[in-house]
Design an enzyme around this catalytic site. Structure first.
Site, PDB file in Angstrom:
ATOM      1  N   HIS A 108       0.811  -1.165  -0.016  1.00 24.73           N
ATOM      2  CA  HIS A 108       0.062  -0.075   0.066  1.00 24.73           C
ATOM      3  C   HIS A 108       0.870   1.494  -0.039  1.00 24.73           C
ATOM      4  CE1 HIS A 108      -4.037  -1.912   0.961  1.00 24.73           C
ATOM      5  NE2 HIS A 108      -3.381  -2.776   1.569  1.00 24.73           N
TER       6      HIS A 108
ATOM      7  N   LYS B  66     -14.625   8.345  -3.610  1.00 24.32           N
ATOM      8  CA  LYS B  66     -15.830   8.487  -3.235  1.00 24.32           C
ATOM      9  C   LYS B  66     -16.639   9.886  -3.500  1.00 24.32           C
ATOM     10  CE  LYS B  66     -14.022   6.207   0.876  1.00 24.32           C
ATOM     11  NZ  LYS B  66     -13.321   6.337   2.067  1.00 24.32           N
TER      12      LYS B  66
ATOM     13  N   THR C 208      -8.496   6.596  -1.927  1.00 28.19           N
ATOM     14  CA  THR C 208      -9.983   6.128  -1.976  1.00 28.19           C
ATOM     15  C   THR C 208     -10.994   7.022  -2.063  1.00 28.19           C
ATOM     16  OG1 THR C 208      -9.842   5.214   0.212  1.00 28.19           O
ATOM     17  CG2 THR C 208      -9.267   3.631  -1.773  1.00 28.19           C
TER      18      THR C 208
ATOM     19  N   LYS D  20      -8.397  13.723   4.463  1.00 26.59           N
ATOM     20  CA  LYS D  20      -7.556  12.709   4.527  1.00 26.59           C
ATOM     21  C   LYS D  20      -6.794  12.854   5.694  1.00 26.59           C
ATOM     22  CE  LYS D  20      -6.406  13.853   0.032  1.00 26.59           C
ATOM     23  NZ  LYS D  20      -6.571  12.722  -0.469  1.00 26.59           N
ATOM     24  N   ARG D  21      -5.680  11.911   5.802  1.00 23.36           N
ATOM     25  CA  ARG D  21      -4.757  12.076   6.969  1.00 23.36           C
ATOM     26  C   ARG D  21      -3.939  13.239   6.587  1.00 23.36           C
ATOM     27  NH1 ARG D  21      -4.294   8.026  10.998  1.00 23.36           N
ATOM     28  NH2 ARG D  21      -2.588   9.362  11.669  1.00 23.36           N
TER      29      ARG D  21
ATOM     30  N   LYS E  33       0.813  14.618   1.279  1.00 20.38           N
ATOM     31  CA  LYS E  33      -0.511  14.819   0.704  1.00 20.38           C
ATOM     32  C   LYS E  33      -0.798  16.377   0.478  1.00 20.38           C
ATOM     33  CE  LYS E  33      -2.383  10.749   3.199  1.00 20.38           C
ATOM     34  NZ  LYS E  33      -3.126   9.989   2.293  1.00 20.38           N
TER      35      LYS E  33
END
Ligand code: CJB
Length: 800
Positions: free
Chosen positions: A349, A649, A645, A537-538, A543
Site C-alpha cells: 500500500h 468517493k 480512495t 484525508k490524513r 498529501k
C-alpha cells in the site's frame, strides 16, 4: 425473528423491557441502540449459520483477510439496508414514537483503524459478502481507537481517548471456545528423535490468551454473512514464569489497548510487533482448526484457503504457518513452504521508505524465538536459491534478502513467501515493478500485478446520498445498484438539461445538509451556494495540505492588496488527523486554523473566502462531507499516494477532481478525460529528473506570490508569533521542500482558476459531474473484489 412491522414493534418492546427492567419509555437512546443492534445481529444470525454450513458442505475455498485495521464506520444503517429491513424498522420505531436518527447517532464509529488502508478493508468486507464470496476478516479488538481530535483555542490539535466501546458493542459475539494460546519470549529447546528428526519445544514462554469476538459482515440483498474476527488479549490460565505478576497483567492489557496512530510512517515499536504476532498467531491457529474440521489434513490448505496480507503488518503469517505445519503437524520444510506459498498473497500500500516495515532481528529473537529461527532459515534458503538465478548480479541477493544488517525487511519476506503481490493502482504497481521491487521482478517476473482499489457504492453513494440514488434510479432504473457496469447507463443522459438541473438540485440539498453539519460541529456559517472545495484525508506532508492552504493565503493577500480583484464565493474545507508524534503535520493543522480565524473574520473578504477545519475526521463525517462537496482535492506529490480512495468517493458523488497525476487520480483522469477533471503539477517522470537540480529557494526568490505567502510564516502575521510556523518555512526552504510544494505552486494556482471558471458555467459543470458519476462504477469495490477473487484467490461464489 420478526417478519413485519407489527412483529418488529412487539419484539423491540419486549426485548427492551426484558433487558433493562423498566418501561420502554424509560430506557435511554443508548439502550435502545444496543437492543436494536442486537436484534439486527440476531436477525442476520440464521444467514450467518447458513453461510458457514454451506461453505463447508460446498467444500468452498474461503479467504482470510489479515489486516491490522478495519475502519468500518457505523454499522446500524448499513446492516439494516443490506438486510432489506430498514423500512420495517424505521417505520416501526416511528409508530412507537422513537426517532431512528437519535438511536443511530448513539453508535460510535468502531475505532479499528487509521485511514485508507483500514477503510479499504471495510469496503472489501461489504463487497465480498454482497457478491457471495466467503471472505473473513482477521484483526485486533482495540479497546481505544485512533484518538478523538479536538481543536483548542490556539488552533492546535488535541488528542482524547476514543473509547468507542464504552456503551457496548452489540455487533460482536465473544467466542471463548475458539480462544488460542499465544506464546511470547522464552527459549527453544531442540531435541532429536531416533530418526534424527529435529523437534522444537518452546520453554519458559509467557502465555497470552487470544479470545475472538466475531462480528457479522452482512451482504446486500443476499444471504451471505461473513465473519470479522477480532482478537482480544487476556491473561492466560498459566502462571507467568520468572516475571512480576502485576507487570504480566499490564503487559497483556497493553496488547489490545489501542490502534497505532501512524499512517504511512513506521515507528518500529516493540509493542507493535507484539500486536502483529498476536493476531497472526491466533488467526493462523483458527484457520487450521476450521480447515481440519472438514479435511483430513493440511495438504490441501492452499486449495481451500487463501490468506491475504493487507500490507506487511501481518507478514509473520509466513513464518507462523511454517511453524505450525512443521512443528505441530510434522511437515518437512519443502512441503510446508509449498503450502505457505500457495496460500499467502500480499498487497503493498505504499512506496514511502519511512512506511516500509523493518524490525531489528534482536526484537524478534527475544519476543518470538522460534519465529526468528524460521525467518533465518527462509533467508538462508532464499540466498542460496537467488544466487543461482542471477550469477551475473552478485549484489542482487544482498539487495533482496529479508535479513540485512541484522534487520528484517518485512516487504522482502512478504515477496518471498507469497504467490501473488499486488499494488493498489496502476501507477503504483508500475512504481513497484520498475523501482521498489525491480530486483525481485527479475527473479519472479509474474509475481506483481495491479488491483486498483475501490469503494463500496452502498455506503458511499446509496446510503450516504439517498437524493443522488433517487436521481439515478429515476434516470436509469435500478440495475446500477446491483451491477456497477450499469453506472455507465448514465452517460446517455449527461447532455439532458433536465438531468443536469436535477443533479444541481440534489447537490444543493446536500450542500445545505453539509452547511448545517459544519455549523453544528464548529459554529461556522458557510454559504451553501459557494463552491465547496474539500481536502479530507490524513495530514501528511506528501498529501500537501500545505499547498492548498498556501493557495488560500495567496488569494487572500491578492484580494487585500487589490480591491478590484474578487473571486467567486469559495469555501475551503479541511479535515485531517495528524499522528500525535508528527510535529510538522500538527503545525500545518495549526496554520490552517490560524489562517481560517483571520480570514473568516475579515469583513473585506469573508463573503467570498471562507476556510473551515472540521475536527475529528472519521467515516461518519465523510458520509456528509463527501456528498456535499463540489471539488475533491487530490494534490499529493506525484508518485507518493499509492492510490487514494477518498478520490473515488468524491467522484461517485459528483465532485470534480482537482488533482495531480498520482495514485488512482491517473485512472480517474483516463476515464473521465481532461474536460471533466482538472489535473496539474509535475509528473513522476518530471520529478525524477527535477530532484537532481531542484532548488526551492529559487522559487521563493523568483515568484513574488510564493515569497509573500512564505513570509507570513515567519513574520508573526497569523498569530503574532514569528517562530510559530518556522518549521514549515524551514521544511520548504532550508530542507529544500521534500514534496515539491513550491515546484507545483504556480500550476496549482492556475488549476484553481480553471476549476472556478468551469464552476461558473452551471450546466457544463453539472454535465462534468454526471460524467464522473457515470464513470465511477469502475471504482466500485465489487469490481476490485471480483478481480482479487479471479486473479489472486481463485475463489468461487457461494451458492445458496
Ligand atoms: N495507506 O492508509 C494507509 N496506511 C499505510 O500504512 C499505508 C498506506 C493507504 O492505503 C490506501 C489503501 O490502499 C491507499 O489508497 C493510500 O494511497 C495509502 O496511503
Amino acid at each position: 425473528m420478526f417478519r413485519n412491522k407489527r412483529e418488529f414493534k412487539a419484539e423491540f418492546h419486549r426485548r427492551l423491557v426484558e433487558a433493562y427492567g423498566c418501561e420502554m419509555e424509560q430506557t435511554s437512546p443508548a439502550e435502545k441502540y444496543l437492543t436494536l443492534g442486537t436484534m439486527v445481529r440476531d436477525y442476520a444470525s440464521n444467514y450467518w449459520k447458513d453461510t458457514k454450513n454451506e461453505t463447508a458442505s460446498q467444500d468452498l475455498k474461503q479467504v482470510y483477510y489479515f489486516s491490522m485495521e478495519f475502519l468500518l464506520g457505523r454499522m446500524l444503517t448499513s446492516n439494516l439496508k443490506n438486510l432489506g429491513i430498514y423500512d420495517i424498522v424505521t417505520e416501526g420505531l416511528q409508530e412507537l414514537g422513537i426517532s431512528y436518527q437519535e438511536i443511530a447517532d448513539q453508535e460510535n464509529d468502531p475505532g479499528l483503524g487509521n485511514g485508507g488502508l483500514g477503510r479499504l478493508a471495510a469496503c472489501f468486507m461489504d463487497s465480498a459478502a454482497s457478491e457471495n464470496y466467503v471472505v473473513n476478516g482477521n484483526c485486533i479488538r482495540y479497546r481505544a481507537g485512533l484518538f478523538r481530535q479536538f481543536i483548542n483555542k490556539y488552533g492546535e490539535q488535541v488528542e482524547m481517548p476514543d473509547m468507542w466501546m464504552r456503551i457496548g458493542n452489540p455487533w460482536e459475539i465473544r467466542k471463548l471456545k475458539h480462544a488460542v494460546d499465544v506464546k511470547f519470549y522464552g527459549q527453544i529447546e531442540v531435541s532429536y528423535d531416533e530418526n534424527g528428526d529435529m523437534h522444537f519445544r518452546h520453554r519458559h514462554a509467557s502465555h497470552v490468551l487470544a479470545v475472538p469476538y466475531d462480528m457479522p459482515m452482512i451482504g446486500a440483498h443476499t444471504k451471505t454473512v461473513n465473519t470479522l474476527r477480532l482478537w482480544s488479549a487476556e491473561p492466560a490460565d498459566v502462571a507467568p514464569r520468572d516475571r512480576d505478576y502485576r507487570q504480566y497483567l499490564s503487559d497483556v492489557e497493553a496488547i489490545c489497548l489501542n490502534v497505532y496512530p501512524d499512517d504511512s510512517t513506521e515507528e518500529g515499536k516493540y509493542l507493535r510487533l507484539k500486536q502483529e504476532y498476536f493476531f497472526v498467531c491466533a488467526g493462523v491457529h483458527s484457520i487450521v482448526e476450521t480447515h481440519l474440521k472438514n479435511h483430513p489434513s493440511l495438504d490441501n490448505l492452499g486449495e481451500k484457503v487463501a490468506i491475504q496480507l493487507n500490507d506487511t503488518h501481518p507478514v509473520l503469517v509466513i513464518p507462523e504457518l511454517m511453524r505450525v505445519l512443521m512443528d505441530e503437524y510434522g511437515y518437512a520444510w519443502d512441503k510446508a513452504w509449498q503450502i505457505v506459498k500457495e496460500t499467502v498473497s500480499y498487497t503493498n500500500h505504499t512506496v514511502m521508505a519511512e512506511a516500509l516495515e523493518k524490525w531489528p532481528m534482536q526484537y524478534i529473537e527475544n519476543l518470538l524465538p522460534r519465529i526468528a529461527m524460521i525467518i533465518s532459515e527462509i533467508d538462508r534458503r532464499y540466498c542460496a536459491w537467488a544466487w543461482q538465478q542471477c550469477p551475473d548480479d552478485p549484489d542482487l541477493v544482498s539487495r533482496t534478502r529479508p535479513l540485512r544488517d541484522g534487520t528484517l525487511h518485512m516487504a522482502a519476506l512478504a515477496l518471498i513467501g507469497s504467490h501473488a503481490v499486488n499494488g493498489v493502482a496502476g501507477i503504483h504497481t508500475e512504481i513497484l515493478k520498475n523501482d521498489l521491487f525491480r530486483d525481485q521482478v527479475r527473479l519472479y517476473p509474474h509475481l506483481i500485478q495491479n488491483k486498483t482499489n475501490g469503494v463500496t457504492p452502498r455506503r458511499w453513494l446509496m446510503y450516504c446520498n439517498p437524493e443522488l440514488r433517487k436521481l439515478l434510479d429515476d434516470t436509469i432504473g435500478t440495475a446500477w445498484e446491483k451491477d456497477y457496469h450499469h453506472f455507465e447507463d448514465l452517460l446517455k443522459h449527461v447532455d439532458d438539461p433536465s438531468v443536469q438541473e436535477a443533479f444541481l438540485d440534489v447537490k444543493q440539498v446536500r450542500k445545505e445538509k453539509l452547511a448545517a453539519y459544519v455549523r453544528d460541529l464548529t459554529g461556522e456559517i458557510i454559504d451553501p451556494s459557494s463552491m465547496i472545495d474539500t481536502q479530507a484525508k490524513r495530514l501528511h506532508a506528501y498529501k500537501r495540505q500545505l499547498l492548498n492552504i498556501m493557495q488560500v493565503i495567496y488569494l487572500y493577500q491578492r484580494m487585500k492588496r487589490d480591491p478590484s480583484f474578487r473571486i467567486a464565493p469559495h469555501t475551503y474545507l479541511f479535515a485531517a488527523k495528524a499522528a500525535s508524534s508528527y510535529t510538522f503535520a500538527k503545525s500545518v493543522i495549526k496554520l490552517i486554523n490560524c489562517v481560517a480565524a483571520k480570514i473568516n473574520n475579515d469583513p473585506d473578504t469573508r463573503d467570498v473566502l471562507k476556510v473551515v477545519f472540521l475536527p475529528n475526521y472519521c467515516v461518519t463525517m465523510a458520509e456528509t462531507l463527501v456528498p456535499g462537496s463540489d471539488v475533491s482535492e487530490q494534490i499529493s506529490t506525484a508518485g507518493k499516494e499509492a492510490s487514494g480512495t477518498g478520490n473515488m468517493k468524491f467522484m461517485m458523488n459528483g465532485a470534480i477532481t482537482l488533482g495531480t497525476l498520482d495514485g488512482a487520480n491517473v485512472e480517474i483522469d483516463s476515464l473521465v478525460g481532461r474536460d471533466n477533471d482538472v489535473i496539474f503539477g509535475h509528473t513522476v517522470e518530471e520529478l525524477n529528473t527535477l530532484q537532481y537540480h531542484y532548488n526551492a529557494y529559487d522559487y521563493y526568490q523568483q515568484d513574488g506570490r510564493i515569497h509573500d505567502v512564505l513570509d507570513t510564516l515567519i513574520n508573526g502575521f497569523w498569530n503574532g508569533s514569528a517562530d510559530e510556523f518556522r518549521m514549515i518555512y524551514d521544511e520548504l526552504i532550508t530542507r529544500n521542500d521534500t514534496y515539491f510544494v513550491l515546484a507545483d505552486f504556480d500550476a496549482y494556482v492556475k488549476a484553481q482558476e480553471e476549476i472556478a471558471r468551469r464552476y461558473a458555467s452551471r450546466n457544463t459543470w453539472a454535465r462534468s459531474c454526471l460524467v464522473n458519476i457515470a464513470r465511477s462504477g469502475y471504482f466500485s469495490s465489487d469490481r476490485t473484489i471480483e478481480e482479487y477473487a479471479h486473479d489472486i484467490w481463485d475463489l468461487q461464489k457461494l451458492h445458496f
